[in-house]
Design a protein around this motif. Structure first.
Motif, PDB file in Angstrom:
ATOM      1  N   SER A 259       0.830  -1.198   0.000  1.00 56.81           N
ATOM      2  CA  SER A 259       0.000   0.000   0.000  1.00 56.81           C
ATOM      3  C   SER A 259       0.867   1.251   0.000  1.00 56.81           C
ATOM      4  N   PHE A 260       1.966   1.217   0.767  1.00 55.64           N
ATOM      5  CA  PHE A 260       2.888   2.352   0.802  1.00 55.64           C
ATOM      6  C   PHE A 260       3.542   2.557  -0.557  1.00 55.64           C
ATOM      7  N   ALA A 261       3.927   1.454  -1.221  1.00 54.92           N
ATOM      8  CA  ALA A 261       4.558   1.547  -2.546  1.00 54.92           C
ATOM      9  C   ALA A 261       3.596   2.121  -3.580  1.00 54.92           C
ATOM     10  N   GLU A 262       2.319   1.737  -3.505  1.00 49.63           N
ATOM     11  CA  GLU A 262       1.335   2.262  -4.443  1.00 49.63           C
ATOM     12  C   GLU A 262       1.098   3.748  -4.243  1.00 49.63           C
ATOM     13  N   ASP A 263       1.221   4.201  -2.999  1.00 50.32           N
ATOM     14  CA  ASP A 263       0.994   5.619  -2.699  1.00 50.32           C
ATOM     15  C   ASP A 263       2.265   6.461  -2.836  1.00 50.32           C
ATOM     16  N   TRP A 264       3.389   5.826  -3.214  1.00 50.67           N
ATOM     17  CA  TRP A 264       4.653   6.541  -3.238  1.00 50.67           C
ATOM     18  C   TRP A 264       4.652   7.773  -4.144  1.00 50.67           C
ATOM     19  N   PRO A 265       4.118   7.715  -5.382  1.00 50.78           N
ATOM     20  CA  PRO A 265       4.106   8.940  -6.208  1.00 50.78           C
ATOM     21  C   PRO A 265       3.380  10.099  -5.527  1.00 50.78           C
ATOM     22  N   GLU A 266       2.244   9.798  -4.899  1.00 50.24           N
ATOM     23  CA  GLU A 266       1.497  10.847  -4.199  1.00 50.24           C
ATOM     24  C   GLU A 266       2.278  11.348  -2.989  1.00 50.24           C
ATOM     25  N   ILE A 267       2.932  10.425  -2.271  1.00 50.32           N
ATOM     26  CA  ILE A 267       3.737  10.815  -1.112  1.00 50.32           C
ATOM     27  C   ILE A 267       4.894  11.718  -1.544  1.00 50.32           C
ATOM     28  N   LYS A 268       5.543  11.345  -2.651  1.00 49.41           N
ATOM     29  CA  LYS A 268       6.672  12.119  -3.146  1.00 49.41           C
ATOM     30  C   LYS A 268       6.235  13.534  -3.518  1.00 49.41           C
ATOM     31  N   GLU A 269       5.075  13.650  -4.170  1.00 46.44           N
ATOM     32  CA  GLU A 269       4.558  14.960  -4.557  1.00 46.44           C
ATOM     33  C   GLU A 269       4.210  15.790  -3.334  1.00 46.44           C
TER      34      GLU A 269
ATOM     35  N   GLY B 175      -5.515  10.904  12.539  1.00 51.37           N
ATOM     36  CA  GLY B 175      -5.818  10.939  11.114  1.00 51.37           C
ATOM     37  C   GLY B 175      -4.917  10.075  10.255  1.00 51.37           C
ATOM     38  N   VAL B 176      -4.365   9.001  10.820  1.00 50.06           N
ATOM     39  CA  VAL B 176      -3.501   8.096  10.057  1.00 50.06           C
ATOM     40  C   VAL B 176      -4.363   7.151   9.229  1.00 50.06           C
ATOM     41  N   ASP B 177      -4.015   6.976   7.956  1.00 55.37           N
ATOM     42  CA  ASP B 177      -4.736   6.044   7.090  1.00 55.37           C
ATOM     43  C   ASP B 177      -4.485   4.605   7.547  1.00 55.37           C
ATOM     44  N   ASN B 178      -5.521   3.764   7.417  1.00 54.61           N
ATOM     45  CA  ASN B 178      -5.417   2.352   7.827  1.00 54.61           C
ATOM     46  C   ASN B 178      -4.879   2.237   9.251  1.00 54.61           C
ATOM     47  N   PHE B 179      -5.390   3.085  10.145  1.00 52.22           N
ATOM     48  CA  PHE B 179      -4.815   3.165  11.486  1.00 52.22           C
ATOM     49  C   PHE B 179      -4.967   1.869  12.275  1.00 52.22           C
ATOM     50  N   ILE B 180      -6.023   1.089  12.010  1.00 50.19           N
ATOM     51  CA  ILE B 180      -6.205  -0.171  12.743  1.00 50.19           C
ATOM     52  C   ILE B 180      -5.107  -1.164  12.363  1.00 50.19           C
TER      53      ILE B 180
ATOM     54  N   GLY C 270      11.520  -2.740  18.411  1.00 53.96           N
ATOM     55  CA  GLY C 270      10.191  -2.862  17.809  1.00 53.96           C
ATOM     56  C   GLY C 270       9.378  -1.590  17.945  1.00 53.96           C
ATOM     57  N   ASN C 271       9.513  -0.899  19.082  1.00 52.57           N
ATOM     58  CA  ASN C 271       8.782   0.355  19.277  1.00 52.57           C
ATOM     59  C   ASN C 271       9.254   1.431  18.293  1.00 52.57           C
ATOM     60  N   ILE C 272      10.553   1.461  18.029  1.00 49.68           N
ATOM     61  CA  ILE C 272      11.101   2.441  17.083  1.00 49.68           C
ATOM     62  C   ILE C 272      10.609   2.147  15.672  1.00 49.68           C
ATOM     63  N   ILE C 273      10.606   0.858  15.300  1.00 52.20           N
ATOM     64  CA  ILE C 273      10.126   0.470  13.973  1.00 52.20           C
ATOM     65  C   ILE C 273       8.645   0.812  13.829  1.00 52.20           C
ATOM     66  N   GLY C 274       7.858   0.537  14.873  1.00 54.28           N
ATOM     67  CA  GLY C 274       6.429   0.850  14.838  1.00 54.28           C
ATOM     68  C   GLY C 274       6.179   2.339  14.663  1.00 54.28           C
ATOM     69  N   PHE C 275       6.938   3.163  15.380  1.00 51.23           N
ATOM     70  CA  PHE C 275       6.796   4.615  15.251  1.00 51.23           C
ATOM     71  C   PHE C 275       7.168   5.067  13.844  1.00 51.23           C
TER      72      PHE C 275
ATOM     73  N   ALA D 222       5.522   6.906   8.426  1.00 52.32           N
ATOM     74  CA  ALA D 222       5.524   6.668   6.976  1.00 52.32           C
ATOM     75  C   ALA D 222       4.112   6.625   6.409  1.00 52.32           C
ATOM     76  N   PHE D 223       3.195   5.962   7.120  1.00 50.59           N
ATOM     77  CA  PHE D 223       1.840   5.814   6.601  1.00 50.59           C
ATOM     78  C   PHE D 223       0.904   6.936   7.043  1.00 50.59           C
ATOM     79  N   GLY D 224       1.384   7.809   7.926  1.00 47.64           N
ATOM     80  CA  GLY D 224       0.554   8.918   8.385  1.00 47.64           C
ATOM     81  C   GLY D 224       1.036  10.245   7.864  1.00 47.64           C
ATOM     82  N   PHE D 225       2.177  10.682   8.369  1.00 52.82           N
ATOM     83  CA  PHE D 225       2.696  12.006   8.024  1.00 52.82           C
ATOM     84  C   PHE D 225       3.127  12.092   6.562  1.00 52.82           C
ATOM     85  N   LEU D 226       3.860  11.086   6.067  1.00 51.13           N
ATOM     86  CA  LEU D 226       4.341  11.148   4.685  1.00 51.13           C
ATOM     87  C   LEU D 226       3.203  11.131   3.677  1.00 51.13           C
ATOM     88  N   THR D 227       2.124  10.440   4.012  1.00 49.35           N
ATOM     89  CA  THR D 227       0.984  10.373   3.095  1.00 49.35           C
ATOM     90  C   THR D 227       0.224  11.693   3.041  1.00 49.35           C
TER      91      THR D 227
END
Length: 349
Positions: free
Chosen positions: A86-96, A222-227, A243-248, A253-258
């Motif tokens: 899902s992150f890879a598919e949204d990458w062009p939009e994230i980059k913009e 307001g994070v997408d796919n937050f569940i 693990g906590n650092i990776i989770g953050f 990546a899926f919240g702020f970058l999007t």
């Protein structure tokens, strides 16, 4: 009486023995890591296997438990891979979305730090040089992936054999010690077998509560796919500390970058800060509690050593292995002082 010379000799032998022990474990990771992982997993599903054996033969119960563990692991990897896709598919939009933010950061860095345009150009050149070695990295990745898959499948084969033929291993341990030590050995085996399932049970309860807390905070942020992100972040707590650092990082990546919204980033940071505080000072002591009797200091030491020896898998295995070692030491009179040192219980004379 121990002389200074013999003390120096013993100290040197211990240091060298410890060094070569960990060096050997590092070199033999391909053999020992799947085997120890299988032993811990076998202990985790042992109570379930024993219940199933009341209604079916042991080999069938062992196969079903191995398949169950395999299905759970595949499911977890599928969750992560879905989120990465899902992150890879949204990458062009994230980059913009992030391009203006990056330019603002560059302007801020040029005005308020010693950096200049030449430093930024050098950073770009170094990143381009790294890109030129992409083919070599792909080859290394594929080689590592094939090795991982081989060890991954081998682990569940080990689980089957350990569950199916566990009585042979138990009889072996009982018979290699003198008769007067058999009661002690039996006690050690019984207590050690309870460490891994008790630890995992506490971790599962903890992960469920963390997933709820993360879902509330990330949903409000307001994070997408937050569940889904919350569930993955909770599962990653199986890797102590890291693990906590990776989770953050994943939530960012899926919240702020999007979205590119600074308020989302603040919400994510507050969510993880508050949740980690609740986990460390409320949930961890009362939910996991006494399930693994290891002093917090030696938990950190074990996790660091596990990372140095076997990486992430070493960090995951460090705590249950340390718990088993502590049980063994506490039940052997000659080694009990070391058990007391590693244990978080207070012993009185």
């Amino acid at each position: 009486m121990i002389t200074k010379k013999s003390l120096l000799l013993y100290g040197t032998a211990i240091v060298l023995g410890t060094y070569f022990l960990f060096l050997g474990l590092t070199k033999a990771k391909g053999f020992f890591a799947p085997l120890l992982t299988a032993i811990i997993l076998s202990l985790v599903v042992l109570p379930l296997s024993q219940r199933m054996e009341k209604k079916m033969k042991r080999p069938l119960a062992a196969i079903l438990n191995s398949v169950l563990l395999f299905a759970i692991s595949v499911g977890l990897m599928a969750l992560v891979s879905y989120q990465v896709r899902s992150f890879a598919e949204d990458w062009p939009e994230i980059k913009e979305t992030m391009t203006p933010k990056i330019e603002q950061f560059k302007s801020f860095a040029l005005k308020h730090t010693p950096l200049d345009q030449e430093d930024i150009k050098e950073a770009k050149n170094s990143s381009s040089k790294m890109d030129s070695g992409t083919s070599d990295r792909i080859k290394a990745f594929m080689s590592g992936l094939s090795s991982f898959l081989a060890n991954y499948l081998l682990t569940f084969v080990y689980v089957f054999f350990l569950l199916n033929y566990r009585q042979i291993f138990k009889d072996f341990l009982m018979r290699i010690f003198p008769d007067e030590k058999r009661d002690t050995v039996k006690t050690i085996i019984t207590k050690s077998a309870k460490v891994a399932p008790q630890y995992l049970l506490g971790k599962l309860i903890l992960m469920g509560l963390l997933a709820i807390l993360y879902s509330i905070g990330l949903g409000i942020s307001g994070v997408d796919n937050f569940i889904l992100v919350s569930v993955i972040a909770a599962v990653l707590t199986l890797i102590p500390y890291v693990g906590n650092i990776i989770g953050f990082t994943m939530a960012v990546a899926f919240g702020f970058l999007t979205s590119g919204d600074t308020n989302v980033l603040i919400g994510i940071a507050l969510t993880f800060t508050i949740t980690q505080f609740v986990e460390s000072y409320v949930l961890q002591p009362y939910v996991v509690g006494e399930r693994v009797d290891v002093h917090p200091f030696f938990v950190i030491v074990a996790v660091i050593l596990g990372n140095m020896v076997w990486g992430i898998i070493g960090m995951i295995l460090a705590i249950p292995i340390m718990g088993i070692i502590t049980v063994v030491l506490l039940n052997i009179n000659e080694l009990k002082p070391f058990g007391i040192l590693f244990s978080k219980k207070e012993f009185s004379e």
